[in-house]
Write a protein that holds these residues in place. Structure first.
Motif, PDB file in Angstrom:
ATOM      1  N   THR A 166     -26.267  30.824  -6.507  1.00 12.03           N
ATOM      2  CA  THR A 166     -26.070  29.379  -6.626  1.00 12.03           C
ATOM      3  C   THR A 166     -26.377  28.672  -5.314  1.00 12.03           C
ATOM      4  O   THR A 166     -26.830  27.544  -5.315  1.00 12.03           O
ATOM      5  CB  THR A 166     -24.625  29.055  -7.062  1.00 12.03           C
ATOM      6  N   LYS A 167     -26.143  29.341  -4.201  1.00  9.53           N
ATOM      7  CA  LYS A 167     -26.461  28.788  -2.875  1.00  9.53           C
ATOM      8  C   LYS A 167     -27.689  29.530  -2.362  1.00  9.53           C
ATOM      9  O   LYS A 167     -27.617  30.728  -2.088  1.00  9.53           O
ATOM     10  CB  LYS A 167     -25.271  28.980  -1.936  1.00  9.53           C
ATOM     11  N   PRO A 224     -27.321  27.827   8.389  1.00 14.08           N
ATOM     12  CA  PRO A 224     -27.008  26.412   8.606  1.00 14.08           C
ATOM     13  C   PRO A 224     -28.307  25.610   8.682  1.00 14.08           C
ATOM     14  O   PRO A 224     -29.388  26.185   8.878  1.00 14.08           O
ATOM     15  CB  PRO A 224     -26.293  26.421   9.959  1.00 14.08           C
ATOM     16  N   GLU A 225     -28.222  24.309   8.507  1.00 13.32           N
ATOM     17  CA  GLU A 225     -29.393  23.462   8.741  1.00 13.32           C
ATOM     18  C   GLU A 225     -29.639  23.411  10.240  1.00 13.32           C
ATOM     19  O   GLU A 225     -28.690  23.514  11.003  1.00 13.32           O
ATOM     20  CB  GLU A 225     -29.180  22.048   8.173  1.00 13.32           C
ATOM     21  N   PRO A 226     -30.868  23.323  10.664  1.00 17.67           N
ATOM     22  CA  PRO A 226     -32.068  22.988   9.904  1.00 17.67           C
ATOM     23  C   PRO A 226     -32.771  24.191   9.277  1.00 17.67           C
ATOM     24  O   PRO A 226     -33.868  24.068   8.758  1.00 17.67           O
ATOM     25  CB  PRO A 226     -32.967  22.351  10.962  1.00 17.67           C
ATOM     26  N   PHE A 227     -32.129  25.365   9.290  1.00 19.12           N
ATOM     27  CA  PHE A 227     -32.791  26.591   8.833  1.00 19.12           C
ATOM     28  C   PHE A 227     -32.726  26.782   7.318  1.00 19.12           C
ATOM     29  O   PHE A 227     -33.650  27.327   6.728  1.00 19.12           O
ATOM     30  CB  PHE A 227     -32.207  27.800   9.555  1.00 19.12           C
ATOM     31  N   ALA A 228     -31.639  26.368   6.685  1.00 21.15           N
ATOM     32  CA  ALA A 228     -31.468  26.582   5.241  1.00 21.15           C
ATOM     33  C   ALA A 228     -32.606  25.974   4.437  1.00 21.15           C
ATOM     34  O   ALA A 228     -33.121  26.596   3.506  1.00 21.15           O
ATOM     35  CB  ALA A 228     -30.127  26.033   4.776  1.00 21.15           C
ATOM     36  N   SER A 229     -33.034  24.786   4.808  1.00 28.71           N
ATOM     37  CA  SER A 229     -34.096  24.113   4.046  1.00 28.71           C
ATOM     38  C   SER A 229     -35.437  24.846   4.176  1.00 28.71           C
ATOM     39  O   SER A 229     -36.309  24.688   3.325  1.00 28.71           O
ATOM     40  CB  SER A 229     -34.231  22.655   4.477  1.00 28.71           C
ATOM     41  N   ARG A 230     -35.586  25.667   5.206  1.00 27.54           N
ATOM     42  CA  ARG A 230     -36.817  26.459   5.362  1.00 27.54           C
ATOM     43  C   ARG A 230     -36.896  27.591   4.340  1.00 27.54           C
ATOM     44  O   ARG A 230     -37.936  28.226   4.203  1.00 27.54           O
ATOM     45  CB  ARG A 230     -36.921  27.006   6.788  1.00 27.54           C
ATOM     46  N   LYS A 244     -37.725  36.458  -5.467  1.00 28.29           N
ATOM     47  CA  LYS A 244     -39.006  35.823  -5.788  1.00 28.29           C
ATOM     48  C   LYS A 244     -39.332  34.819  -4.690  1.00 28.29           C
ATOM     49  O   LYS A 244     -38.472  34.053  -4.265  1.00 28.29           O
ATOM     50  CB  LYS A 244     -38.906  35.091  -7.132  1.00 28.29           C
ATOM     51  N   LEU A 245     -40.583  34.861  -4.230  1.00 24.69           N
ATOM     52  CA  LEU A 245     -41.085  33.885  -3.264  1.00 24.69           C
ATOM     53  C   LEU A 245     -42.196  33.088  -3.934  1.00 24.69           C
ATOM     54  O   LEU A 245     -43.198  33.660  -4.357  1.00 24.69           O
ATOM     55  CB  LEU A 245     -41.650  34.567  -2.020  1.00 24.69           C
ATOM     56  N   LEU A 246     -42.015  31.782  -4.000  1.00 27.33           N
ATOM     57  CA  LEU A 246     -43.085  30.915  -4.484  1.00 27.33           C
ATOM     58  C   LEU A 246     -44.158  30.804  -3.406  1.00 27.33           C
ATOM     59  O   LEU A 246     -43.906  31.133  -2.237  1.00 27.33           O
ATOM     60  CB  LEU A 246     -42.519  29.539  -4.833  1.00 27.33           C
ATOM     61  N   PRO A 247     -45.360  30.352  -3.749  1.00 25.41           N
ATOM     62  CA  PRO A 247     -46.389  30.153  -2.726  1.00 25.41           C
ATOM     63  C   PRO A 247     -45.847  29.308  -1.558  1.00 25.41           C
ATOM     64  O   PRO A 247     -45.197  28.288  -1.765  1.00 25.41           O
ATOM     65  CB  PRO A 247     -47.495  29.420  -3.479  1.00 25.41           C
ATOM     66  N   GLY A 248     -46.076  29.783  -0.347  1.00 22.60           N
ATOM     67  CA  GLY A 248     -45.637  29.090   0.857  1.00 22.60           C
ATOM     68  C   GLY A 248     -44.235  29.446   1.317  1.00 22.60           C
ATOM     69  O   GLY A 248     -43.814  29.017   2.390  1.00 22.60           O
ATOM     70  N   ALA A 249     -43.490  30.220   0.540  1.00 20.54           N
ATOM     71  CA  ALA A 249     -42.094  30.532   0.879  1.00 20.54           C
ATOM     72  C   ALA A 249     -41.990  31.780   1.752  1.00 20.54           C
ATOM     73  O   ALA A 249     -42.898  32.611   1.810  1.00 20.54           O
ATOM     74  CB  ALA A 249     -41.282  30.720  -0.395  1.00 20.54           C
ATOM     75  N   GLY A 250     -40.836  31.910   2.412  1.00 19.59           N
ATOM     76  CA  GLY A 250     -40.534  33.079   3.225  1.00 19.59           C
ATOM     77  C   GLY A 250     -39.270  33.759   2.752  1.00 19.59           C
ATOM     78  O   GLY A 250     -38.403  33.134   2.139  1.00 19.59           O
ATOM     79  N   SER A 251     -39.151  35.036   3.067  1.00 18.24           N
ATOM     80  CA  SER A 251     -37.994  35.825   2.649  1.00 18.24           C
ATOM     81  C   SER A 251     -36.745  35.469   3.438  1.00 18.24           C
ATOM     82  O   SER A 251     -35.630  35.523   2.918  1.00 18.24           O
ATOM     83  CB  SER A 251     -38.286  37.306   2.827  1.00 18.24           C
ATOM     84  N   ALA A 252     -36.925  35.162   4.696  1.00 17.52           N
ATOM     85  CA  ALA A 252     -35.830  34.897   5.631  1.00 17.52           C
ATOM     86  C   ALA A 252     -36.466  34.410   6.920  1.00 17.52           C
ATOM     87  O   ALA A 252     -37.684  34.472   7.081  1.00 17.52           O
ATOM     88  CB  ALA A 252     -35.031  36.175   5.894  1.00 17.52           C
TER      89      ALA A 252
END
Length: 159
Positions: A19-20, A25-31, A55-63
């Motif tokens: 769910t989360k 913390p921000e500003p990292f969570a939105s990345r 699952k990673l959508l195009p442009g996403a990172g794992s961490a």
């Protein structure tokens, strides 16, 4: 969780996503937008290690690129072609490939989806008490205390 709440077998893709989306913390969570984790190990009451279908959508990172002090990690690519980024450089991965990250080496790692297709992979990590993580590319450090990650700036001040 009691024994009646524990599943015997499930279809992994039908397990509810976290769910989360991120503990950062921000500003990292939105990345972490575009990353979806389905916590599989929790369904079975596993306490020594965790398993996620991610699952990673195009442009996403794992961490964020990170390294653990005590937690070993392992990934297995099911679909797509993510880029594995480590201290040694970049390695293109494909379905059927796997990688492991031994705790305490300091070798920071992450997966990036630089393609136009989704990436799906299994990630497995132990739940070692007293773990910590370093993030060499960001002003962030983390300590696992009482089962929860506590984040701070590299100078030790909290977020």
């Amino acid at each position: 969780m009691n024994d009646q709440d524990i599943s015997i077998a499930v279809v992994a893709t039908q397990v509810a996503s976290r769910t989360k989306p991120s503990n950062y913390p921000e500003p990292f969570a939105s990345r972490m937008a575009g990353r979806e984790k389905r916590p599989l190990g929790d369904l079975f009451g596993l306490s020594n290690f965790g398993v996620n279908l991610t699952k990673l959508l195009p442009g996403a990172g794992s961490a964020l690129r990170h390294a653990h002090s005590k937690q070993d990690e392992f990934i297995y690519i099911l679909h797509g072609h993510p880029m594995l980024v480590t201290d040694a450089g970049e390695t293109q991965l494909s379905p059927g490939m796997c990688a492991g990250f031994k705790a305490g080496t300091g070798n920071a790692h992450q997966l990036l989806n630089r393609t136009g297709e989704e990436v799906h992979y299994l990630e497995v990590g132990d739940r070692s008490a007293g773990d910590s993580a370093v993030y060499p590319d960001d002003d962030l450090q983390a300590d696992l205390l009482d089962g929860k990650w506590r984040f701070a700036h590299k100078d030790g001040s909290p977020y």
